[in-house]
Scaffold this active site. Sequence first.
Site, PDB file in Angstrom:
ATOM      1  N   ASP A  93     -12.947 -22.389  43.010  1.00  0.00           N
ATOM      2  CA  ASP A  93     -13.163 -21.059  42.473  1.00  0.00           C
ATOM      3  C   ASP A  93     -14.667 -20.856  42.318  1.00  0.00           C
ATOM      4  OD1 ASP A  93     -12.152 -18.661  41.039  1.00  0.00           O
ATOM      5  OD2 ASP A  93     -10.405 -19.949  40.747  1.00  0.00           O
ATOM      6  N   ASP A 108     -14.325 -15.332  42.684  1.00  0.00           N
ATOM      7  CA  ASP A 108     -13.926 -14.597  41.486  1.00  0.00           C
ATOM      8  C   ASP A 108     -14.581 -13.227  41.463  1.00  0.00           C
ATOM      9  OD1 ASP A 108     -12.594 -14.907  38.807  1.00  0.00           O
ATOM     10  OD2 ASP A 108     -14.626 -14.493  38.090  1.00  0.00           O
ATOM     11  N   GLU A 161     -11.475 -12.095  45.265  1.00  0.00           N
ATOM     12  CA  GLU A 161     -10.644 -11.358  44.317  1.00  0.00           C
ATOM     13  C   GLU A 161     -11.212  -9.943  44.267  1.00  0.00           C
ATOM     14  OE1 GLU A 161      -9.289 -11.575  39.646  1.00  0.00           O
ATOM     15  OE2 GLU A 161     -11.344 -11.917  40.210  1.00  0.00           O
ATOM     16  N   HIS A 176      -2.912 -17.191  38.282  1.00  0.00           N
ATOM     17  CA  HIS A 176      -3.089 -17.541  36.870  1.00  0.00           C
ATOM     18  C   HIS A 176      -3.347 -16.323  35.981  1.00  0.00           C
ATOM     19  CE1 HIS A 176      -7.000 -16.924  38.509  1.00  0.00           C
ATOM     20  NE2 HIS A 176      -7.510 -16.893  37.298  1.00  0.00           N
ATOM     21  N   ASP A 177      -3.496 -15.138  36.593  1.00  0.00           N
ATOM     22  CA  ASP A 177      -3.747 -13.912  35.818  1.00  0.00           C
ATOM     23  C   ASP A 177      -2.522 -13.020  35.737  1.00  0.00           C
ATOM     24  OD1 ASP A 177      -6.439 -14.504  35.371  1.00  0.00           O
ATOM     25  OD2 ASP A 177      -7.094 -13.498  37.206  1.00  0.00           O
TER      26      ASP A 177
HETATM   27  C1  NOJ Z   1     -10.871 -13.230  37.252  1.00  0.00           C
HETATM   28  C2  NOJ Z   1     -10.193 -14.516  36.907  1.00  0.00           C
HETATM   29  O1  NOJ Z   1      -9.118 -14.693  37.780  1.00  0.00           O
HETATM   30  C3  NOJ Z   1      -9.786 -14.422  35.470  1.00  0.00           C
HETATM   31  O2  NOJ Z   1      -8.944 -15.473  35.083  1.00  0.00           O
HETATM   32  C4  NOJ Z   1     -11.026 -14.370  34.635  1.00  0.00           C
HETATM   33  O3  NOJ Z   1     -10.662 -14.134  33.299  1.00  0.00           O
HETATM   34  C5  NOJ Z   1     -11.977 -13.274  35.101  1.00  0.00           C
HETATM   35  N1  NOJ Z   1     -12.088 -13.159  36.522  1.00  0.00           N
HETATM   36  C6  NOJ Z   1     -13.356 -13.533  34.579  1.00  0.00           C
HETATM   37  O4  NOJ Z   1     -13.953 -14.562  35.306  1.00  0.00           O
END
Ligand code: NOJ
Length: 584
Positions: A95, A202, A261, A336-337
């Site tokens: 990441d 990210d 992302e 994970h989000d």
């Molecule tokens: C995206 C990540 O996937 C998430 O888990 C994170 O909280 C935010 N970016 C900040 O880095």
Amino acid sequence: MWWKDAVVYQVYPASFKDSDGDGLGDIPGLISKLDYLKDLGIDVVWLSPMYKSPQVDMGYDISDYEDIHAPFGCLADMDELTHGLHQRGMRLILDLVINHTSCQHAWFQESRSSKDNPKRDWYIWRQPRYDASGNRHPPNNWRASFGGSVWEWDEKTQEYYLHYFAPEQPDLNWDNEETRKAIYDSAVRFWLEKGVDGFRIDTVNKYSKPAEFVNAPVTEPGSAWQYAYPLFCNGPKMHDFLKEMVRDAMDPFGEVMTVGELPCTPDAKEILRYVSARERELNMVFHFDMVYLGMGTVWKYIPEPFDLRDVKTALGKWQRFIQGTDMWTTVFAENHDSARSITRFASDAPEHREASAKLLALMLTTLTGTLFIYQGQEIGMVNVPREWPVEEYKDLETQNFYARMKDSTGNDPKEMNAAMDGIAYLARDHARTPMQWDDSENGGFSTGKPWMRVHDNYREVNVQKQLGEHDSPLMFWKHLISFRKQYHSLFTHGLFTEYGHDNTALFTYTKTLDNCAVSSTNGESMETIETKALISLNFSNSCKKVYLPEDCKAATIELAISTKDGKVESDTLGPYEGRVYWVR
Ligand code: NOJ
């Protein structure tokens, strides 16, 4: 372009496997499971942040790009991991979190130490605004992703710094060339030199900040901070920055896999600039249309209704978008989000859970793009029970949301009950409960007290049990991954055509060979040629007749695979059953 055919497995290190009994997953734990991943058919491991970090946002707040969070292991463990993957013919992507650092990173510590420190300009500092009565205010009204203002007051130097996420995650100033060079050296080259094969990047579209921090429109009257997320994204120099990073820091290392992302970018022309091969920016991005379904706009965790038509629109959009272009896409339903896909898009009722797991697996493995699986998805992990109290949820986003709701409703019991419904449905925590390996205490995740409670269903839902059952979700995933590879021209690269869009129970599509698609396996192909497949998925709890599109009626139809494993009846799909037919 090996990454097109790759099946990627995301590991969230805190929750995957604990090797030393401290209750937190770690790199040696992951190393101990590499054979499991290889056997499943995984080609690439995407490891969520394992860097040194105070863990305010589970490692997405990095205090040293060149070191490891000590409870996860050390640099030597990372070497062993990379070696262990490469030895098995697999690859590793990390990441890359470079929109912001932790406030404990040495760069920020220097930056905040005085206004004339050489690193002051490495972050984004602004003067306060004062109203007529002389009260101090931040430069604008933007609300941070986790709540509150995006500006944090620094008492010592009497200025605000910018943070799109938590106050402990200050945004780097990408306009400063020296900063960019330091990011490339420390976060990118350091790891490529160590042999990693690429990055999940990210929040890839937020580095370039707007020239002026103008106020966001007021969508929440009465609140000081307003939803401004679209204003965070796709700033004026975004593409220059990405091109520079790829050219200077990645290209010298050969074919580095990149997946960005990319939230808040509905405009197709904008996406083309990120992923068109000739732009030389990113290989692919995550499109969030499906994962965002049901999330509220003002209050993310106050759900909004959707149905299967919305899922079809979300998936079909990116399937069609790349056809006939030099772009590439991704296929995923969890990370994970996001909460668990079975709970959100099918049914986690005990009688439908396994069928739903297989149905979603069949859908994902027959769609075009690079396939990403999130840990636990392969055994059909679901959201935690509604009864769990808010204290069991560890994510700062969940906790901040709950606190804000409490505050804004005066702790009204009805409103707080609705807030808990939203959390039980959508919180990021659902993806973060420990991986369920077996039916021993803590699901075999740890011999110590896990940092987060293990899902109550671990005795019924675990790897060991499913390895022993030929029709389990895990064995079905394994079969499907090899099926996808066997027919990769059709499933990973084929053309997608949808039928019966308005049907809210059935998702029907065909995949046909794309004669323009270049196969990317460079002669290692295990390919078997079929020219057309019909995929019929029943997203309801009642029986449904397979819908046969006009253009399949004159053909011979032969069943290739069903989620029901040999118990297939006629042309009627059982509840949450999915099938693939060859159309010849
Ligand atoms: C995206 C990540 O996937 C998430 O888990 C994170 O909280 C935010 N970016 C900040 O880095």
